[in-house]
Design an enzyme around this catalytic site. Sequence first.
Site, PDB file in Angstrom:
ATOM      1  N   THR A 258      42.152  39.853  42.067  1.00 48.76           N
ATOM      2  CA  THR A 258      43.518  39.908  41.968  1.00 48.76           C
ATOM      3  C   THR A 258      44.534  38.708  41.061  1.00 48.76           C
ATOM      4  O   THR A 258      45.406  38.955  40.768  1.00 48.76           O
ATOM      5  CB  THR A 258      44.261  39.911  43.504  1.00 48.76           C
ATOM      6  N   ASP A 259      43.659  37.618  41.141  1.00 48.86           N
ATOM      7  CA  ASP A 259      44.176  36.317  40.582  1.00 48.86           C
ATOM      8  C   ASP A 259      44.649  36.530  39.259  1.00 48.86           C
ATOM      9  O   ASP A 259      45.719  35.895  38.748  1.00 48.86           O
ATOM     10  CB  ASP A 259      43.048  35.447  40.669  1.00 48.86           C
TER      11      ASP A 259
ATOM     12  N   THR B 277      37.178  40.732  44.622  1.00 47.56           N
ATOM     13  CA  THR B 277      37.007  41.043  46.263  1.00 47.56           C
ATOM     14  C   THR B 277      36.704  42.601  46.411  1.00 47.56           C
ATOM     15  O   THR B 277      35.824  42.793  47.571  1.00 47.56           O
ATOM     16  CB  THR B 277      38.459  40.672  47.010  1.00 47.56           C
TER      17      THR B 277
ATOM     18  N   SER C   9      38.927  34.843  38.250  1.00 50.42           N
ATOM     19  CA  SER C   9      39.489  33.601  37.564  1.00 50.42           C
ATOM     20  C   SER C   9      38.785  33.357  36.336  1.00 50.42           C
ATOM     21  O   SER C   9      39.148  32.056  35.572  1.00 50.42           O
ATOM     22  CB  SER C   9      39.151  32.246  38.602  1.00 50.42           C
TER      23      SER C   9
ATOM     24  N   THR D 248      62.474  32.536  31.722  1.00 48.45           N
ATOM     25  CA  THR D 248      62.785  32.027  32.641  1.00 48.45           C
ATOM     26  C   THR D 248      61.875  31.682  33.773  1.00 48.45           C
ATOM     27  O   THR D 248      61.012  32.680  34.105  1.00 48.45           O
ATOM     28  CB  THR D 248      64.097  32.682  33.597  1.00 48.45           C
TER      29      THR D 248
END
Length: 345
Positions: free
Chosen positions: A91-92, A15, A61, A279
């Site tokens: 950012t993904d 972006t 992506s 976790t």
Amino acid sequence: MPIQKSVLLIFTGGTISMAEDPQTGALKPLDFNRVREFIPELKLLEIQIDSVAFNPLIDSSDVQPHHWIKIAEIIEDKYEDYDGFVILHGTDTMAYSASALSFMLENLSKPIIFTGAQLPIGMLRTDAKENLLTSIEIAANSDKNGIATIHEVCIYFEDSLFRGNRTTKKNAELFNAFASYNYPPLVKVGVHFNFSNTHIHQNIQHKPLKVHKQLNPNIAILKLFPGITAQTVHAILNADGLQAVVLESYGAGNASRQQWFYDCLTEAVNRDIIIVNITQCNVGSVQMGLYETSLNLQKAGVISGFDLTTEAALTKLMFLLGENLPIEVIKTKMQQPVVGEMTCI
């Protein structure tokens, strides 16, 4: 007169590298000259800023390990020419890329800062301007002797600089998109830059940069959930070419005590599949053996990933498997910090 600092911008896409076409309204990639038009404040920085761009730019992506290698090769080629590097990235998958580069770039003595934006650079309320300007300033920051303040791969977003391999994307809506749940920020930015010198990695060995370009992606993520079936677990653990698994367990590293689950894990470990227990919780660490529900994991040969993020666990395994190390050496290194990616308890 102090020597002018220099920073190389590496445009990969995302972006932050986009703006709206005034005629169609569609987002389209920008070159650095257009970025300068949108951020005229760049001219006010007393820093030499150059740029190089992927061609074509990629959506995060679509990022694959070979893109990490390409970034690493650019840094390797330009390492002696610049004081710091800022990578513009979607950012993904930014946390995956920052984690991977942290392992691939050994003996860093300069800052590598990933940044991006939630809104395109041409929009009125974009966060791209502050993120980019501040990332450049931090990348050029040095002490009174001219030594870089930051010697590691980081992510800068909104008002915080995080260690890259401690970071995960937490929000798809807010400008505060990233968090480092188990490690403090390296820098908090307000009116002043507040560097946390006790948490910033210090490269005291001054060894030459060593770039690792072999990554092995034969890894799976197995996230536990109530009702997961034996067929699902068996299918994942028996995938063709599989060499390692990131097991996302409950709480402090707990899992079902059903016999079939234990048998599946034991059989996989006996085939030299490395299984690392982390976790599902954002905050905290795996403490295998703390509860009875993790004893079977230990007995099966699963190893602890302590407080590794999923992104760091995955990319660390890719890196170590790519080094073609013996299985037991990889298991040992997965339970020890290599570049500050984990805290062992």
